[in-house]
Design a protein around this motif. Structure first.
Motif, short mmCIF file in Angstrom:
data_model
loop_
_atom_site.label_atom_id
_atom_site.label_comp_id
_atom_site.label_asym_id
_atom_site.label_seq_id
_atom_site.Cartn_x
_atom_site.Cartn_y
_atom_site.Cartn_z
N GLN A 5 0.78 -1.10 0.19
CA GLN A 5 -0.04 -0.17 -0.16
C GLN A 5 0.83 1.28 -0.19
OE1 GLN A 5 -3.34 0.10 -0.43
NE2 GLN A 5 -3.07 2.29 -0.68
N ARG A 6 2.13 1.24 0.61
CA ARG A 6 2.96 2.48 0.78
C ARG A 6 3.68 2.82 -0.85
NH1 ARG A 6 6.17 0.76 5.92
NH2 ARG A 6 7.84 0.92 4.03
N LEU A 7 3.54 1.57 -1.45
CA LEU A 7 4.12 1.56 -2.64
C LEU A 7 3.32 2.23 -3.68
CD1 LEU A 7 6.54 1.45 -4.80
CD2 LEU A 7 5.63 -0.77 -5.43
N ILE A 8 2.08 1.71 -3.63
CA ILE A 8 0.86 2.52 -4.47
C ILE A 8 0.77 4.00 -3.93
CG2 ILE A 8 -1.77 2.44 -4.47
CD1 ILE A 8 -1.73 -0.75 -3.98
N GLU A 9 0.74 4.42 -2.76
CA GLU A 9 0.74 5.72 -2.45
C GLU A 9 1.58 6.36 -2.86
OE1 GLU A 9 0.18 5.46 1.76
OE2 GLU A 9 -1.85 4.57 1.63
N ALA A 10 2.79 5.98 -2.83
CA ALA A 10 4.12 6.68 -3.32
C ALA A 10 3.92 6.82 -4.85
CB ALA A 10 5.21 5.88 -3.14
N GLN A 11 3.59 5.74 -5.60
CA GLN A 11 3.43 6.03 -7.04
C GLN A 11 2.34 7.19 -7.50
OE1 GLN A 11 2.81 1.74 -8.04
NE2 GLN A 11 4.98 1.64 -8.59
N GLN A 12 1.27 6.99 -6.60
CA GLN A 12 0.43 7.99 -6.77
C GLN A 12 0.51 9.49 -6.64
OE1 GLN A 12 -2.75 6.29 -4.35
NE2 GLN A 12 -3.72 5.02 -5.94
N THR A 13 1.59 9.72 -5.75
CA THR A 13 1.95 10.90 -5.38
C THR A 13 3.29 11.16 -5.95
OG1 THR A 13 2.96 10.25 -3.07
CG2 THR A 13 0.90 11.03 -2.96
N GLY A 14 3.95 10.34 -6.68
CA GLY A 14 5.35 10.57 -7.11
C GLY A 14 5.47 11.78 -8.42
N SER A 15 4.42 12.10 -8.87
CA SER A 15 4.59 13.35 -9.79
C SER A 15 4.61 14.61 -8.76
CB SER A 15 3.56 13.36 -10.74
OG SER A 15 2.32 13.30 -10.16
N ASP A 16 4.07 14.34 -7.47
CA ASP A 16 3.91 15.46 -6.71
C ASP A 16 4.93 15.14 -5.27
OD1 ASP A 16 3.26 18.02 -5.30
OD2 ASP A 16 1.53 16.98 -4.32
N ALA A 17 6.06 14.95 -5.67
CA ALA A 17 6.94 14.53 -4.69
C ALA A 17 7.43 15.61 -3.77
CB ALA A 17 8.06 13.76 -5.14
N GLY A 18 6.74 16.50 -3.36
CA GLY A 18 7.21 17.53 -2.32
C GLY A 18 8.20 18.42 -3.01
N ASP A 19 9.35 18.80 -2.41
CA ASP A 19 10.34 19.55 -2.84
C ASP A 19 11.54 18.68 -3.32
OD1 ASP A 19 11.13 18.91 -0.22
OD2 ASP A 19 11.45 21.20 0.27
N LEU A 20 11.49 17.39 -3.36
CA LEU A 20 12.66 16.40 -3.78
C LEU A 20 13.04 16.98 -4.80
CD1 LEU A 20 11.16 12.99 -2.65
CD2 LEU A 20 12.83 14.58 -1.40
#
Length: 180
Positions: free
Chosen positions: A105-120
């Protein structure tokens, strides 16, 4: 042609994956559960849910089901029959099937927010960004609060990513957390 090196890179780019052997074959594990192995230099075995086995067999003629106790547990597919993109998809599907549900589930959430990866930094690359997001580090402030040794342990975060993170922290006048 897709290669074992491609398989290794894809598998090790996923969270909490280790490489080892299983019955003498190179194999990849997530928290001790095997999900992909190399049956021979040109054949890969992929663990999948019983529902997915039929769909994958239809999509990749020439592959065969792996059965245990009368039920399908995965497929065996020649590397010559899959593109790099198809192999990536199979490896991720297998990892999702075998990984603990919270980790998946954490990977799914990371992929969903990947384009909005904060200020990384955008230049980090997908494996490093995915590793950071999966670990719950979506901003440079969160990275700064984590020790460099902990960040470097994440699969997908290599020397280049560490250099880019250090530079980004310095630009924002931030420093790595000192665990002392």
């Amino acid at each position: 042609m897709t290669t074992i090196a491609h398989l290794r890179q894809t598998a090790l780019g996923l969270p909490e994956v280790t490489e080892g052997t299983h019955f003498g074959m190179t194999a990849f594990f997530v928290r001790g559960r095997g999900f992909v192995s190399v049956a021979s230099p040109d054949i890969v075995q992929v663990r999948l849910s019983p529902d997915e086995v039929g769909h994958v067999l239809e999509a990749h003629s020439g592959s065969e089901a792996i059965e245990k106790n009368g039920g399908a547990i995965g497929i065996r597919v020649p590397l010559t029959l899959v593109t790099g993109k198809d192999l990536n998809d199979l490896v991720v599907r297998s990892w999702m099937w075998r990984a603990p549900k919270r980790l998946a589930q954490r990977l799914i959430e990371a992929q969903q927010t990947g384009s909005d990866a904060g200020d990384l930094p955008r230049s980090l690359g997908a494996p490093a960004t995915r590793a950071l997001l999966t670990a719950g580090l979506s901003t440079l402030d969160e990275v700064a609060e984590t020790s460099p040794s902990e960040v470097a342990k994440l699969h997908g975060v290599g020397p280049r990513a560490m250099r880019l993170l250090t530079e980004a922290l310095a630009e924002g006048e931030r420093e790595w957390h000192d665990p002392r």
